[in-house]
Every structure is written in C-alpha cells, then in structure tokens.
Design an enzyme around this catalytic site. Structure first.
Site: not given
Ligand code: ASP
Length: 324
Positions: A13, A86-87
């Site tokens: 993200t 973050t995933d």
């Molecule tokens: N929501 C995720 C992030 O915070 C998407 C990902 O992991 O690419 O990056």
C-alpha cells in the site's frame, strides 16, 4: 545522527497509486518513496534505495525473502529497511528474523493508508524505520517491525486490524520501544532469538484452524497432502475430540505443531486432561508452538523443514523459539 541505510522496496500500500481500471496497485519505486519523506535529509543518515519487487503483500513468497536476504547480505549499509505490504509483515518479518545473520538491524515497515489518501502514514513510517535501522541500540535485535512509531520484535508482532493505522501490536510481551523526538527508545528486550540455515528444499506446510463442531474430515485430508502441519487449536491448544485419531496418525508421519488460534498467550502443557486437550495432543507426538502464534509457527516449521531438520531437531527448535 549519521550512518547509512539501504531501503529495499517490495511494494504494498505504501507504494500504491491509482490504476486506470480502478483501485490502487503498487507502482512507486523505493527511491520515490524515500524522496517523498519530509525531514529525512535533516537526520543526516545516508539513504540508498533499491526496488526489488513491486507486489501486494499477499503475493510475496518465502523464495522472494530468501533472495532479499541475499540482497541484505551483499549490502554494506549499517542498517536495512524493507518496505512492503502490511498484509504479510507479521510472517515476512519472522522469515527475515530467522534467516538473516549478523547484528545489523533489519527493519520492516509499510503503510495502512496509500499515498492518495488524506493522512497517509507511509512517509512517517519510513522515516521512523530509517532512524531505527541506523540506531546502534537496534543492533543484535534481529528483524524489527516499525509502524506508527512503535518498534516490534518480528517474533511477536501481529496485524490485528484490517484498516487502522494502529493495526500492529505485540500481544505477548508488548512493544520493544518507540520512536520519540526522532530517536529510538527501547523499553523492552526479547531474548532467545534463533537462526535457521537458508532453505535447501520447499516443503508444503499448512495451517488448520479448529472450529466449533468441525468433524475432522478437512484436517485429515490436509495432513495427507502436507510435509508439515500447524494446528491452530482453541484456547490453550485444544481440538474437537473427533480430530484426535487423525492428528495422532498425522504426527507419526509428519511434524504436527500445536498452536493457539487466540493470537496471544502460550499453548499449555499439563493442565487439561480431556481427549483433544493440550496434554493429550502433546502426549500423542504433537509439538508445542509455545508462545508462537499459528502464523509464526508455520513460518518456523516451513523453514526448519526446508533446511532439512528432522523431527527431533524441529521440536528442539520450537522449544527455544516458542519460549516467549
Ligand atoms: N493492505 C496492504 C498494505 O497495507 C496491502 C498489501 O499488503 O500489499 O500494504
């Protein structure tokens, strides 16, 4: 403050911008992310940036992280920052913690809000990560996760919210420290870090979660197809009685690790005596994950199998790594 830090971009993200088809997707380079951080130059830290991948966190794999370890080891920077989605930070950071040798800090960060949103947290997280990666106090602590000015140990950190900028927490033992007035402040330590050799194989390891009334059919089928299984049991490490025979058979063939699906606290050893309890399952050859949650346990089981460890060595490794 001075020092040199290498920022390695993997996507996520933090690196996403709008796409023609709608939504956001990773596009920005690591250099663009670094250039967008206010106040970075004023730290005096020499920062280099390289884009290794540009993917969502969900599409990263252990093989990518092994390559990343090689990039880290080839760099002469005093500290490394990894920027990613973050995933999967709670798992990737633990992979790095287990595989990366030496005392140089490796700090993983990302963002919950993408750069097109008001209050995007990427620049602040990246600034904090760079400062902490350059801090002498962070040496020897393995891989750290820095989000929202908090410093977490890779072994303990969890993503506990799908959208909040305060999504990350370390429910077992708390944070290691904070970024305060532009400096790393450590208030807590974590001992007993272990390392695992780089993989020589690619085992198939799965997680099966115990759920109310599950008859055990899925776990039985799954176990037959895997080289290693993690069971995320209820509470302190419990499964429905109907799972017991299948898990007993599986544990004779492959390492089966018992974790808790709760996300905090240890698997117990000697409290409950019913069929499917932690005492029962450990007595049948399952390996306790201790304080490691099911996702960390899966990482450790994968890497130990990939390194060629036998069951006994895997159990001994979990006994150390799961100790808090
Ligand atoms: N929501 C995720 C992030 O915070 C998407 C990902 O992991 O690419 O990056």
């Amino acid at each position: 403050m001075a020092g040199s830090v290498l920022v390695v971009g993997l996507g996520g993200t933090i690196a996403m911008t709008s796409t023609a088809g709608g939504g956001v997707a990773p596009k920005l380079s690591a250099q663009q992310l670094v250039d967008a951080v206010p106040g970075l130059a004023a730290t005096g830290i020499e920062v280099q940036a390289t884009t290794f991948l540009n993917r969502p966190g969900a599409s990263l794999g252990v093989g990518d992280l092994v390559e990343l370890v090689r990039i880290i080891e080839a760099s002469s920077a005093a500290g490394i920052v990894v920027v990613q989605g973050t995933d999967t930070i709670e798992e990737s950071s633990y992979v790095l913690d287990l595989l990366h040798g030496g005392d140089r800090p490796v700090v993983v960060t990302g963002a919950m809000r993408n750069p097109t949103q008001a209050g995007a947290d990427g620049p602040a997280n990246l600034l904090a990560a760079v400062v902490i990666a350059a801090s002498p106090e962070a040496r020897g602590l393995g891989c750290l996760v820095v989000m929202a000015d908090e410093i977490h140990a890779a072994r303990r950190v969890r993503k506990g919210h799908s959208t909040s900028t305060a999504a990350f927490a370390s429910p077992n033992g708390g944070v290691l420290g904070y970024l305060v007035e532009g400096r790393a402040r450590f208030v807590n330590r974590v001992d007993g870090r272990i390392r695992v050799p780089l993989p020589v194989g690619s085992p198939s390891v799965g997680v099966c979660v115990a759920t109310l009334g599950d008859d055990g059919a899925t776990v039985g089928v799954l176990a037959e197809r895997l080289d290693g299984l993690v069971v995320a049991g209820f509470g302190a490490g419990h499964v429905p009685e109907g799972w017991v025979d299948g898990l007993t058979a599986a544990a004779k063939r492959i390492p089966v690790v018992l974790a808790s699906r709760t996300g905090a606290g240890p698997v117990l050893r000697e409290t409950y005596g019913f069929a499917g309890s932690e005492r029962d399952l450990l007595g049948r050859g399952l390996i306790s994950s201790g304080y490691l949650d099911a996702y960390k346990a899966r990482v450790l089981l994968h890497l130990t199998l990939a390194a060629g460890f036998d069951r006994e060595r895997i159990a001994a490794t979990f006994a150390v790594a799961g100790n808090g």
